[in-house]
Design an enzyme around this catalytic site. Structure first.
Site, PDB file in Angstrom:
ATOM      1  N   ALA A  56       2.660  -2.069   4.116  1.00 19.25           N
ATOM      2  CA  ALA A  56       2.425  -1.007   5.098  1.00 19.25           C
ATOM      3  C   ALA A  56       1.952  -1.698   6.368  1.00 19.25           C
ATOM      4  O   ALA A  56       1.156  -2.634   6.304  1.00 19.25           O
ATOM      5  CB  ALA A  56       1.353  -0.062   4.584  1.00 19.25           C
ATOM      6  N   HIS A  88      -5.628  -9.325  -1.230  1.00 19.10           N
ATOM      7  CA  HIS A  88      -5.725  -9.488   0.216  1.00 19.10           C
ATOM      8  C   HIS A  88      -6.850 -10.448   0.546  1.00 19.10           C
ATOM      9  O   HIS A  88      -7.877 -10.499  -0.141  1.00 19.10           O
ATOM     10  CB  HIS A  88      -6.014  -8.142   0.880  1.00 19.10           C
ATOM     11  N   HIS A 103      -3.609   0.721  -4.640  1.00 13.20           N
ATOM     12  CA  HIS A 103      -3.113  -0.449  -5.357  1.00 13.20           C
ATOM     13  C   HIS A 103      -3.495  -0.318  -6.828  1.00 13.20           C
ATOM     14  O   HIS A 103      -4.668  -0.388  -7.163  1.00 13.20           O
ATOM     15  CB  HIS A 103      -3.721  -1.731  -4.792  1.00 13.20           C
ATOM     16  N   TYR A 107      -8.760  -9.993   3.006  1.00 16.28           N
ATOM     17  CA  TYR A 107      -9.939  -9.211   3.444  1.00 16.28           C
ATOM     18  C   TYR A 107     -10.834  -8.811   2.276  1.00 16.28           C
ATOM     19  O   TYR A 107     -11.952  -8.367   2.472  1.00 16.28           O
ATOM     20  CB  TYR A 107      -9.534  -7.974   4.268  1.00 16.28           C
ATOM     21  N   GLU A 108     -10.331  -8.971   1.052  1.00 21.57           N
ATOM     22  CA  GLU A 108     -11.183  -8.733  -0.122  1.00 21.57           C
ATOM     23  C   GLU A 108     -12.071  -9.943  -0.397  1.00 21.57           C
ATOM     24  O   GLU A 108     -12.876  -9.918  -1.325  1.00 21.57           O
ATOM     25  CB  GLU A 108     -10.313  -8.432  -1.343  1.00 21.57           C
ATOM     26  N   ASN A 151       1.904   3.914  10.944  1.00 22.99           N
ATOM     27  CA  ASN A 151       1.172   4.489  12.080  1.00 22.99           C
ATOM     28  C   ASN A 151       1.527   3.681  13.321  1.00 22.99           C
ATOM     29  O   ASN A 151       1.991   2.549  13.209  1.00 22.99           O
ATOM     30  CB  ASN A 151      -0.347   4.402  11.826  1.00 22.99           C
ATOM     31  N   MET A 205      -1.970  -6.769   7.134  1.00 23.32           N
ATOM     32  CA  MET A 205      -3.021  -7.649   6.615  1.00 23.32           C
ATOM     33  C   MET A 205      -2.607  -8.371   5.335  1.00 23.32           C
ATOM     34  O   MET A 205      -3.456  -8.708   4.502  1.00 23.32           O
ATOM     35  CB  MET A 205      -4.283  -6.814   6.326  1.00 23.32           C
ATOM     36  N   SER A 206      -1.320  -8.607   5.166  1.00 25.33           N
ATOM     37  CA  SER A 206      -0.868  -9.224   3.906  1.00 25.33           C
ATOM     38  C   SER A 206       0.375 -10.063   4.170  1.00 25.33           C
ATOM     39  O   SER A 206       0.647 -10.463   5.304  1.00 25.33           O
ATOM     40  CB  SER A 206      -0.547  -8.129   2.887  1.00 25.33           C
ATOM     41  N   HIS A 265      -6.947   4.815   6.511  1.00 25.55           N
ATOM     42  CA  HIS A 265      -6.180   4.356   5.346  1.00 25.55           C
ATOM     43  C   HIS A 265      -5.477   5.541   4.686  1.00 25.55           C
ATOM     44  O   HIS A 265      -4.375   5.407   4.155  1.00 25.55           O
ATOM     45  CB  HIS A 265      -7.098   3.638   4.355  1.00 25.55           C
ATOM     46  N   SER A 319       0.825  -1.210   0.000  1.00 24.29           N
ATOM     47  CA  SER A 319       0.000   0.000   0.000  1.00 24.29           C
ATOM     48  C   SER A 319       0.854   1.252   0.000  1.00 24.29           C
ATOM     49  O   SER A 319       1.690   1.444   0.883  1.00 24.29           O
ATOM     50  CB  SER A 319      -0.861   0.065   1.273  1.00 24.29           C
TER      51      SER A 319
HETATM   52  N1  HPA Z   1      -2.909  -2.499  11.522  1.00 27.07           N
HETATM   53  C1  HPA Z   1      -3.029  -3.392  10.531  1.00 27.07           C
HETATM   54  N2  HPA Z   1      -2.670  -3.149   9.284  1.00 27.07           N
HETATM   55  C2  HPA Z   1      -2.117  -1.949   9.026  1.00 27.07           C
HETATM   56  C3  HPA Z   1      -1.954  -0.970  10.011  1.00 27.07           C
HETATM   57  C4  HPA Z   1      -2.364  -1.264  11.335  1.00 27.07           C
HETATM   58  O1  HPA Z   1      -2.240  -0.459  12.280  1.00 27.07           O
HETATM   59  N3  HPA Z   1      -1.379   0.100   9.405  1.00 27.07           N
HETATM   60  C5  HPA Z   1      -1.196  -0.234   8.109  1.00 27.07           C
HETATM   61  N4  HPA Z   1      -1.643  -1.463   7.857  1.00 27.07           N
END
Ligand code: HPA
Length: 274
Positions: free
Chosen positions: A116, A86, A64, A88-89, A237, A213-214, A249, A33
């Site tokens: 990310a 992903h 993406h 989650y998709e 973050n 998440m990947s 996001h 990302s």
């Molecule tokens: N958690 C999960 N996935 C992420 C985060 C997070 O804080 N930041 C970027 N991708």
């Protein structure tokens, strides 16, 4: 054989090999990302939209672009995936990892994965880059489930999924460039909700330094087919509960944009030394 196994991957690779020029890539790179800017540094011979690759669904997430790029980076022929699939998709773990099989079928023996991630390690700041030393699979899915794919290891060893020699190369390149490279453990969750503060406390307790998440399905398949893996997280973050602000996001993309210059320099420097 699963729908997203090695036989299908070979067919997908055969369908696009002509457009890439046919050379075996020195590396396959997956851009996370907001990190797709590296694609612009590649002197591209081909940019193949996911829609043109048999077996690939079209990418949907903001940030993406959804293309496989072939071309020269630091004098080396590479293939890069701008965008990924992903879970989650709604995708199976096997599909999330399918592009790795395709790039391997194109001849890549080395995989560079990037993502990310939220920082769980309290000493780190948004914008930090982390060499992934190990991961924790909290997706409770495995891309290898099902009949054994031709060419796969049934029970891949996971004692060192991230190649130590490539990690050392990354450290040396980062040091030479004056880039601070953190190192740690990536916890892969399903998403798409970010973690709760309690979950982040749990991740910390489990030994994770970053969470995303990947990546995990891709690395598992890469190890099952014998690829060497190098992985990086861009800490976008502080994970939930470690700062007072909610996670968006947009913030993730903003931070990766700010860290992109370092990130691109690091990856380009490493690829030049492969
Ligand atoms: N958690 C999960 N996935 C992420 C985060 C997070 O804080 N930041 C970027 N991708």
């Amino acid at each position: 054989m699963t729908t997203f196994g090695s036989v299908r991957a070979r067919q997908s690779a055969d369908a696009i090999r002509g457009r890439l020029g046919g050379a075996a890539p020195s590396a396959a790179i997956i851009l996370g990302s907001g990190l797709g800017g590296l694609a612009d540094q590649i002197d591209a011979t081909a940019r193949i939209p996911f829609a043109d690759i048999p077996g690939f669904p079209t990418a949907t997430v903001v940030g993406h672009a959804g293309a496989l790029i072939g071309g020269t980076l630091a004098g080396k022929f590479v293939v890069a995936l701008a965008g990924r699939f992903h879970m989650y998709e709604g995708h199976d773990a096997a599909l999330a990892a399918f592009p790795v099989r395709v790039m391997h079928a194109l001849g890549a023996q080395t995989l560079i994965v990037t993502n990310a991630a939220g920082g769980v390690n309290r000493l780190w700041q948004p914008g930090d880059l982390m060499l992934i030393r190990d991961h924790i699979n909290l997706m409770f899915r495995n891309p290898l489930i099902g009949a054994l794919e031709p060419g796969d290891l049934r029970f891949p060893d996971m004692s060192a999924p991230y190649d130590s020699a490539l990690g050392e190369l990354a450290r040396q390149v980062a040091m030479g460039q004056g880039i601070v490279l953190r190192e740690g453990v990536y916890a892969g969750g399903l998403g798409p909700a970010y973690e709760t503060a309690a979950e982040v406390r749990m991740l910390d307790f489990l030994g994770a330094d970053a969470t995303g998440m990947s990546t995990v399905p891709e690395v598992i398949v890469a190890r099952a087919i014998g690829m060497r893996v190098l992985g990086f997280s861009c800490i976008t973050n502080l994970a939930c509960g470690l700062s007072n602000s909610p996670i968006t996001h947009a913030e993730v993309l903003e931070t990766t944009a700010a860290a992109a210059a370092h990130f691109q320099k690091l990856i380009t420097g490493i690829v030049g030394k492969l």
